[in-house]
Scaffold this motif. Structure first.
Motif, short mmCIF file in Angstrom:
data_model
loop_
_atom_site.label_atom_id
_atom_site.label_comp_id
_atom_site.label_asym_id
_atom_site.label_seq_id
_atom_site.Cartn_x
_atom_site.Cartn_y
_atom_site.Cartn_z
N UNK A 1 -5.16 -6.97 6.61
CA UNK A 1 -3.87 -7.55 6.24
C UNK A 1 -2.67 -7.00 7.01
N UNK A 2 -2.83 -5.79 7.57
CA UNK A 2 -1.68 -5.17 8.26
C UNK A 2 -2.00 -4.70 9.67
N UNK A 3 -3.26 -4.83 10.08
CA UNK A 3 -3.61 -4.46 11.44
C UNK A 3 -4.35 -3.15 11.56
N UNK A 4 -5.09 -3.01 12.68
CA UNK A 4 -5.95 -1.85 12.89
C UNK A 4 -5.15 -0.56 13.03
N UNK A 5 -3.99 -0.61 13.69
CA UNK A 5 -3.23 0.61 13.90
C UNK A 5 -2.73 1.19 12.57
N UNK A 6 -2.23 0.34 11.69
CA UNK A 6 -1.76 0.80 10.39
C UNK A 6 -2.91 1.41 9.60
N UNK A 7 -4.09 0.78 9.67
CA UNK A 7 -5.26 1.29 8.95
C UNK A 7 -5.71 2.64 9.50
N UNK A 8 -5.72 2.78 10.83
CA UNK A 8 -6.12 4.06 11.44
C UNK A 8 -5.15 5.17 11.03
#
Length: 329
Positions: free
Chosen positions: A189-196
């Motif tokens: 929902x917010x993108x891979x960078x935010x999740x990492x």
């Protein structure tokens, strides 16, 4: 800003509610604060109960609600609904939450696209009771796989998986798998960078894919077929030696066809698969508690070929013998 709605009910697991709220509320925030940057919140959260009253979780903690799910006509196309873990007896929760199950049933026809509804651990029982998992791949706590299958045969259950996604519905496995589900959903929902960044800030191992390493054979004995119990007792003493189906049939006093049918009905596995599980379980014990080499462990559990046993071990646990020892010894 996307809204994450978490459903509260008496007997829920508190950490599956508060932990999810922490993850979503702090996505884009904690990492920025660590690095002296301007935080950018990505989600708003709300905890809803049937009447808007607080919910008393299984650990005795009472959580204040932000409102009632009865006042919500629909979940926005960019929003997310989460059912937390059932901490109380599952049958009791299903019985006392029939209005919630009926309300959830409206999401059966959710349009294909991104994930809109998710459950953690035994929360999948509520989604399945509402019909949201019929014909879909799902997971739940590994220890409740068999009762789940008996109750909801139309669900394509994979209790070995940590997270499943099928269309607009996602499920997570065992109790604390909410952090795996949360990081995954943040990525969606917010993108891979935010999740990492979120995983690093919370020191979460985001590489887990299976809950098989945590499962135990004891769950396979939760049945009432005494003939199969007797055979399981025998197998647990003789699993190191070669065993044939005719030999097992004679020991159980059943025809081969009846044995296969009743064994699978009682345990969810064939006798040969159960024998493999016994051998893998003993190998796990030795890898956890001894310094024996892999070749020695392989022979000790009844196999000669190390490479074929390593493949078998990985299939049942999701890890190679070496990786398993490094993680659990």
């Amino acid at each position: 800003m996307k809204t994450v709605t978490i459903i509260g009910f008496n007997g829920a697991l508190a950490s599956a509610i508060t932990g999810m709220i922490d993850l979503f509320r702090l996505a884009g925030v904690t990492w920025a604060r660590i690095h002296g940057e301007q935080p950018t919140a990505r989600f708003r959260t709300r905890l809803l109960t049937e009447t808007g009253e607080p919910c008393r979780c299984i650990n005795g903690v009472t959580l204040l609600a932000d409102g009632s799910w009865q006042d919500i006509d629909e979940i926005g196309t960019d929003d997310l609904l989460i059912i937390p873990t059932i901490g109380a007896p599952i049958d009791d929760i299903l019985q006392t939450n029939k209005p919630l199950i009926q309300w959830l049933s409206q999401f059966q026809d959710a349009p294909p696209g991104d994930v809109r509804v998710a459950s953690n651990c035994t929360g999948a029982f509520l989604l399945a009771a509402a019909g949201l998992l019929d014909g879909r791949e799902a997971t739940t706590h590994w220890g409740f796989g068999d009762p789940f299958r008996r109750r909801f045969p139309r669900v394509d259950l994979h209790p070995e998986k940590l997270v499943t996604v099928d269309g607009p519905v996602a499920c997570a496995g065992g109790g604390m798998a909410w952090w795996d589900l949360g990081v995954y959903l943040v990525e969606r929902l917010a993108g891979a960078q935010v999740a990492r960044e979120l995983a690093k800030a919370f020191v979460i191992d985001a590489g887990r894919t299976s809950q098989a390493p945590y499962s135990v054979l004891q769950a396979k004995r939760y049945h009432s077929d005494q003939a199969i119990h007797k055979l399981q007792d025998w197998l647990e003493k003789h699993f190191r030696k070669p065993v044939s189906l005719p030999e097992l049939s004679a020991l159980a006093g059943l025809s081969e066809r009846s044995l296969l049918r009743r064994f699978r009905q009682a345990t969810g596995d064939s006798p040969s698969t159960y024998l493999q599980l016994l051998r893998v379980e003993e190998a796990r014990r030795q890898l956890e508690s001894t310094a024996a080499g892999l070749e020695s462990v392989t022979r000790a559990v009844g196999y000669e070929d190390v490479s074929s046993f390593s493949r078998l071990f990985r299939r049942h646990t999701g890890l190679s013998p070496g990786a398993y020892r490094a993680k659990f010894s």
